[in-house]
Design a protein around this motif. Structure first.
Motif, mmCIF file in Angstrom:
data_model
loop_
_atom_site.group_PDB
_atom_site.id
_atom_site.type_symbol
_atom_site.label_atom_id
_atom_site.label_comp_id
_atom_site.label_asym_id
_atom_site.label_seq_id
_atom_site.Cartn_x
_atom_site.Cartn_y
_atom_site.Cartn_z
ATOM 1 N N LEU A 140 0.839 -1.209 0.000
ATOM 2 C CA LEU A 140 0.000 0.000 0.000
ATOM 3 C C LEU A 140 0.869 1.253 0.000
ATOM 4 C CD1 LEU A 140 -3.213 0.614 2.064
ATOM 5 C CD2 LEU A 140 -1.427 2.348 2.020
ATOM 6 N N GLY A 141 1.880 1.260 0.822
ATOM 7 C CA GLY A 141 2.760 2.417 0.907
ATOM 8 C C GLY A 141 3.505 2.682 -0.388
ATOM 9 N N ASN A 142 3.840 1.594 -1.109
ATOM 10 C CA ASN A 142 4.559 1.759 -2.377
ATOM 11 C C ASN A 142 3.655 2.271 -3.489
ATOM 12 O OD1 ASN A 142 6.933 0.829 -1.216
ATOM 13 N ND2 ASN A 142 6.576 -1.297 -1.813
ATOM 14 N N LYS A 143 2.361 1.931 -3.412
ATOM 15 C CA LYS A 143 1.439 2.291 -4.492
ATOM 16 C C LYS A 143 0.775 3.646 -4.276
ATOM 17 C CE LYS A 143 -1.314 -0.976 -5.986
ATOM 18 N NZ LYS A 143 -2.250 -2.108 -5.985
ATOM 19 N N ALA A 144 0.407 3.937 -3.046
ATOM 20 C CA ALA A 144 -0.347 5.166 -2.776
ATOM 21 C C ALA A 144 0.582 6.378 -2.806
ATOM 22 C CB ALA A 144 -1.040 5.066 -1.423
#
Length: 292
Positions: free
Chosen positions: A261-265
């Protein structure tokens, strides 16, 4: 209910003649089950049955079992192995003379050496000995389990509170990432405007680009899986079987989802929330190491 892997319990059982068998069980964290016995030689034949009793209490952890024999008042005043004592006195006198000392020997100290005082041996093969051994070990096991259960209850309270914190952060992340389509659209429009490319906000080409970048940054799947992990975590808290290993695996999956999630958002503030989420999740993982 949760059981801690750390605990202590003590139990005792008495023979008809007043002698006793004392048992102590203690444990610390370990991924696998390891049971160690410290038991008098005269009770060594009962160790296997003792291991079976203890192995029914726990599924993992480093378990230390200590068995001792307590003598009655009559035994404490038991006989003296005079030949052994005389030999020790003679050897002590000889050693003192060789050292140039007087031959005054402290007999009381020598009587405290193994084999000098003779007590009635315990009959390992008797039904009474086996019964006392099991009674003492079962009593220790009962107290041991009570302590582990009390510790587990405290761990549960802490884990529930930390899980609520993760759920709160999850909710905040859901709100922050829900505005990503608008952010993508505004970012593209700003870039086109800076390059002086005339384009309408509803231009199909622009909308295709927005859709492409939104799809790359879509974290709906990760948010959904995190919610599922929270639900499973609560089920583990209510389980009647050992769940420490399962909870540890679940936390690995939770870390994987929040990292993705942190890499995509890319919405503002997401990175900070992800760091806060991981920090709290790490505290949970540390506590899980104490759970059977």
């Amino acid at each position: 209910m949760l059981y801690s892997m750390t605990g202590f319990g003590k139990g005792e059982a008495a023979f008809a003649d007043g002698r006793t068998i004392q048992a102590e069980i203690s444990s610390v964290n370990r991924k696998q089950l390891e049971i160690r016995f410290a038991i008098p030689q005269e009770l060594a034949a009962l160790e296997n049955s003792g291991r079976k009793i203890v192995s029914q209490l726990v599924s993992r952890g480093a378990i230390q079992v200590r068995i001792t024999i307590g003598n009655s008042a009559k035994d404490n005043a038991g006989g003296v192995n005079r030949s052994q004592l005389d030999m020790l006195i003679a050897e002590a006198k000889s050693a003192r003379q060789r050292a140039g000392l007087n031959d005054n020997v402290n007999v009381e100290q020598l009587m405290g050496l193994p084999g000098v005082l003779q007590n009635c041996p315990v009959d390992c093969d008797s039904e009474e000995t086996a019964a006392c051994f099991e009674q003492a070990l079962n009593a220790a096991g009962e107290n041991y389990q009570k302590m582990r259960l009390a510790e587990g209850a405290n761990l549960r309270i802490d884990l529930e509170n930390r899980l609520k914190t993760l759920e709160m952060l999850h909710s905040e992340l859901h709100q922050m990432t829900s505005i990503q389509p608008d952010l993508v659209k505004q970012k593209l429009l700003s870039r086109f405007s800076a390059e002086k490319f005339p384009i309408d906000a509803d231009d199909p080409a622009l909308l295709r680009e927005v859709l492409f970048y939104v799809d790359r940054g879509d974290v709906t799947e990760e948010l959904t899986r995190l919610s599922s992990h929270f639900e499973q975590f609560r089920k583990f808290l209510d389980s009647d079987i050992p769940v420490g290993r399962s909870m540890d695996f679940l936390m690995q999956e939770l870390f994987r989802e929040i990292t993705t999630l942190g890499n995509k958002a890319f919405a503002g503030g997401v990175s900070r929330k992800v760091v806060d989420f991981k920090a709290e999740a790490e505290k949970i993982r540390e506590q899980i190491q104490n759970i059977e």
